[in-house]
Design a protein around this motif. Structure first.
Motif, PDB file in Angstrom:
ATOM      1  N   GLY A 155       0.837  -1.201   0.000  1.00 22.55           N
ATOM      2  CA  GLY A 155       0.000   0.000   0.000  1.00 22.55           C
ATOM      3  C   GLY A 155       0.866   1.243   0.000  1.00 22.55           C
ATOM      4  N   TRP A 156       0.248   2.376   0.210  1.00 21.62           N
ATOM      5  CA  TRP A 156       1.016   3.621   0.017  1.00 21.62           C
ATOM      6  C   TRP A 156       2.071   3.874   1.071  1.00 21.62           C
ATOM      7  CZ3 TRP A 156      -1.029   8.982   1.653  1.00 21.62           C
ATOM      8  CH2 TRP A 156      -1.946   8.883   2.715  1.00 21.62           C
ATOM      9  N   GLN A 157       1.949   3.277   2.243  1.00 22.78           N
ATOM     10  CA  GLN A 157       3.037   3.454   3.224  1.00 22.78           C
ATOM     11  C   GLN A 157       4.319   2.752   2.777  1.00 22.78           C
ATOM     12  OE1 GLN A 157       2.568   2.992   7.543  1.00 22.78           O
ATOM     13  NE2 GLN A 157       2.725   5.199   7.424  1.00 22.78           N
ATOM     14  N   ALA A 158       4.178   1.813   1.842  1.00 25.20           N
ATOM     15  CA  ALA A 158       5.338   1.057   1.361  1.00 25.20           C
ATOM     16  C   ALA A 158       6.016   1.747   0.179  1.00 25.20           C
ATOM     17  CB  ALA A 158       4.891  -0.344   0.940  1.00 25.20           C
ATOM     18  N   HIS A 159       5.464   2.856  -0.262  1.00 21.27           N
ATOM     19  CA  HIS A 159       6.012   3.565  -1.425  1.00 21.27           C
ATOM     20  C   HIS A 159       7.200   4.433  -1.014  1.00 21.27           C
ATOM     21  CE1 HIS A 159       6.215   6.066  -5.041  1.00 21.27           C
ATOM     22  NE2 HIS A 159       5.472   5.136  -5.637  1.00 21.27           N
ATOM     23  N   ALA A 160       8.133   4.594  -1.945  1.00 21.86           N
ATOM     24  CA  ALA A 160       9.325   5.415  -1.668  1.00 21.86           C
ATOM     25  C   ALA A 160       8.930   6.864  -1.365  1.00 21.86           C
ATOM     26  CB  ALA A 160      10.272   5.358  -2.865  1.00 21.86           C
ATOM     27  N   ARG A 161       7.870   7.350  -2.017  1.00 20.08           N
ATOM     28  CA  ARG A 161       7.427   8.749  -1.800  1.00 20.08           C
ATOM     29  C   ARG A 161       5.900   8.777  -1.689  1.00 20.08           C
ATOM     30  NH1 ARG A 161      11.275   8.116  -5.290  1.00 20.08           N
ATOM     31  NH2 ARG A 161       9.731   7.676  -6.890  1.00 20.08           N
ATOM     32  N   PRO A 162       5.365   8.344  -0.562  1.00 19.96           N
ATOM     33  CA  PRO A 162       3.901   8.198  -0.475  1.00 19.96           C
ATOM     34  C   PRO A 162       3.146   9.496  -0.753  1.00 19.96           C
ATOM     35  CG  PRO A 162       4.967   7.823   1.666  1.00 19.96           C
ATOM     36  CD  PRO A 162       6.048   7.905   0.661  1.00 19.96           C
ATOM     37  N   PHE A 163       3.722  10.629  -0.349  1.00 21.20           N
ATOM     38  CA  PHE A 163       2.966  11.879  -0.484  1.00 21.20           C
ATOM     39  C   PHE A 163       3.146  12.552  -1.846  1.00 21.20           C
ATOM     40  CE2 PHE A 163       2.901  11.064   4.035  1.00 21.20           C
ATOM     41  CZ  PHE A 163       1.545  11.214   4.275  1.00 21.20           C
ATOM     42  N   ALA A 164       3.845  11.849  -2.743  1.00 19.63           N
ATOM     43  CA  ALA A 164       3.912  12.325  -4.127  1.00 19.63           C
ATOM     44  C   ALA A 164       2.718  11.760  -4.903  1.00 19.63           C
ATOM     45  CB  ALA A 164       5.221  11.907  -4.775  1.00 19.63           C
ATOM     46  N   PHE A 165       2.037  10.805  -4.329  1.00 19.49           N
ATOM     47  CA  PHE A 165       0.856  10.192  -4.964  1.00 19.49           C
ATOM     48  C   PHE A 165       1.145   9.809  -6.416  1.00 19.49           C
ATOM     49  CE2 PHE A 165      -0.582  12.942  -1.534  1.00 19.49           C
ATOM     50  CZ  PHE A 165      -1.297  12.031  -0.774  1.00 19.49           C
ATOM     51  N   GLU A 166       2.302   9.190  -6.630  1.00 16.49           N
ATOM     52  CA  GLU A 166       2.702   8.804  -7.995  1.00 16.49           C
ATOM     53  C   GLU A 166       1.842   7.651  -8.488  1.00 16.49           C
ATOM     54  OE1 GLU A 166       6.923   8.054  -7.836  1.00 16.49           O
ATOM     55  OE2 GLU A 166       7.265   9.999  -6.887  1.00 16.49           O
ATOM     56  N   PRO A 167       1.641   7.564  -9.783  1.00 16.43           N
ATOM     57  CA  PRO A 167       0.770   6.507 -10.301  1.00 16.43           C
ATOM     58  C   PRO A 167       1.390   5.110 -10.218  1.00 16.43           C
ATOM     59  CG  PRO A 167       1.638   7.847 -12.107  1.00 16.43           C
ATOM     60  CD  PRO A 167       2.066   8.500 -10.834  1.00 16.43           C
TER      61      PRO A 167
END
Ligand code: PLP
Length: 385
Positions: free
Chosen positions: A231-243
């Protein structure tokens, strides 16, 4: 500080004989303050709270768990429970290849057994072994994952984790250690044990309450595994909301969505006390008190199901008495809180704040309930906890 001095920090000890710490550890009074603090921050800081610590709590609280279980900083993240944490680990693997075996021990906790059984639908071959020695024997090049328990929930037996890890690594398999029944009561060093993953929760010996499970991932594995339950917490930049998904570095890539903030506030009160005291002195006392329970059970003529060998004994002593379900219910009515498991009998789990007098009192009450037949009015009643 004498460990009994900690009693006053646990309100429930004033009213009950609390011997159910393998199931739900007593709540430290400080947990209530932490929850009030959570509400205060929510009320006054509002959206700003995310940037002031809420968002990173799965990592900062994970680091505190890391200090208790021997994991390096940055290698533990928090989840709702053990089952979710294990599902994320499983989601890293394709089970359709040659190496598709999940080898586990029959006495593992049912929730994770169900999860592992369900992997058959993804192509996993499930191999169930009767005990830890059986696991060592069953491992070969077809084995992918070995989910085992450090301490068995049913009878409190410590498992031979070292032997399993040694053999698993020889054949290229990964070990997933469930340390729910050890963390906080039996010393545990996940790095020294060289397990690949470890999980646990906070409900029991850590006295942290529900909703705060933890997951340790060996740092080198955390760099290369790619969970598909993500999920988004696992993303390198969660607050960039990248696709597109780009995994975060290290253990945070094993996170999912919005964290369980209130549970994480509550949980740290119990962890603080474990850290302050240290698991070694807790273990020393636990070994002495479980020994005392065994001696009292022997004297009363009750059958003991837990290991007598201290090296194999966790924090719980199981005592098989006739009609233990009904005896358990009568004990509860007398304010003596313990539980039972089918095939095991009564489970008694003292923690660092229990006195020897309480153990003597509980055993005397069990004997009295049996002698007087006070349990008889509960025969046939169905208990759920
Ligand atoms: C060894 C062990 N694993 C797991 C659990 C619970 O798993 P979960 O956190 O998914 O409810 C328990 C007890 O509740 C347990 O004793």
């Amino acid at each position: 500080m004498e460990l009994l001095a900690y009693r006053e920090r646990f309100p429930i000890l004033r009213e009950t004989t609390y011997l159910i710490n393998h199931s739900l550890g007593a709540m430290p009074a400080a947990a209530e303050e932490r929850l009030a603090e959570y509400a205060r921050v929510w009320a006054t800081r509002g959206i700003r709270a995310w940037g002031e610590g809420w968002w990173t709590m799965p990592m900062t609280v994970g680091d505190q768990i890391g200090r208790i279980v021997g994991a390096p900083p940055g290698s533990v993240v928090m989840h709702q429970n053990v089952t979710v944490a294990e599902a994320i680990v499983l989601s890293c693997f394709d089970l359709r290849g040659e190496r598709n075996r999940i080898v586990y021990e029959e006495p593992n906790f049912p929730s994770v057994r169900y999860l592992h059984q369900a992997q058959a639908a993804r192509g996993g071959e499930i191999v169930v072994c009767p005990d830890d020695a059986g696991v060592v024997e069953a491992l070969d090049e077809r084995t992918l994952l070995v989910p085992i328990s450090h301490v068995l929930f049913r009878n409190g037996e410590i498992q031979d984790v070292e032997a399993i890890v040694r053999r698993a690594h020889e054949v290229g398999a990964l070990v997933l250690l469930d340390a729910y029944q050890s963390a906080g009561i039996v010393p545990l060093d996940v790095a020294a044990l060289d397990v690949d993953f470890a999980v646990g929760g906070s409900v029991k010996w850590l006295c942290g309450g529900p909703g705060a499970g933890w997951l340790y991932v060996r740092p080198d594995l955390a760099e290369r595994l790619e969970p598909t339950y993500v999920g988004w917490q696992a993303h390198a930049r969660p607050f960039a909301f990248e696709p597109e998904l780009e995994y975060a570095e290290g253990a945070p890539r094993f996170l999912t969505g919005t964290p369980n903030v209130s549970a994480l506030y509550a949980a740290t009160a119990g962890y603080d006390l474990i850290e302050e005291i240290g698991v070694e002195p807790i273990r020393e006392r636990s070994l002495r008190q479980t020994e005392l329970l065994i001696r009292l059970a022997d004297e009363a003529g009750f059958e003991v199901g837990s290991p007598r060998d201290p090296a194999r004994r966790g924090g719980t002593v199981t005592v098989r008495v006739p009609e233990f379900e009904a005896v358990h219910r009568e004990l509860g009515e007398r304010g003596i809180l313990c539980d039972f498991r089918p095939d095991a009998g009564l489970r008694l789990g003292p923690h660092y704040y229990n006195s020897d007098e309480e153990l003597v009192f509980a055993m005397e009450q069990i004997a009295e309930i049996l002698e007087t037949g006070a349990y008889e009015r509960h025969l046939g009643a169905v208990a759920r906890f």
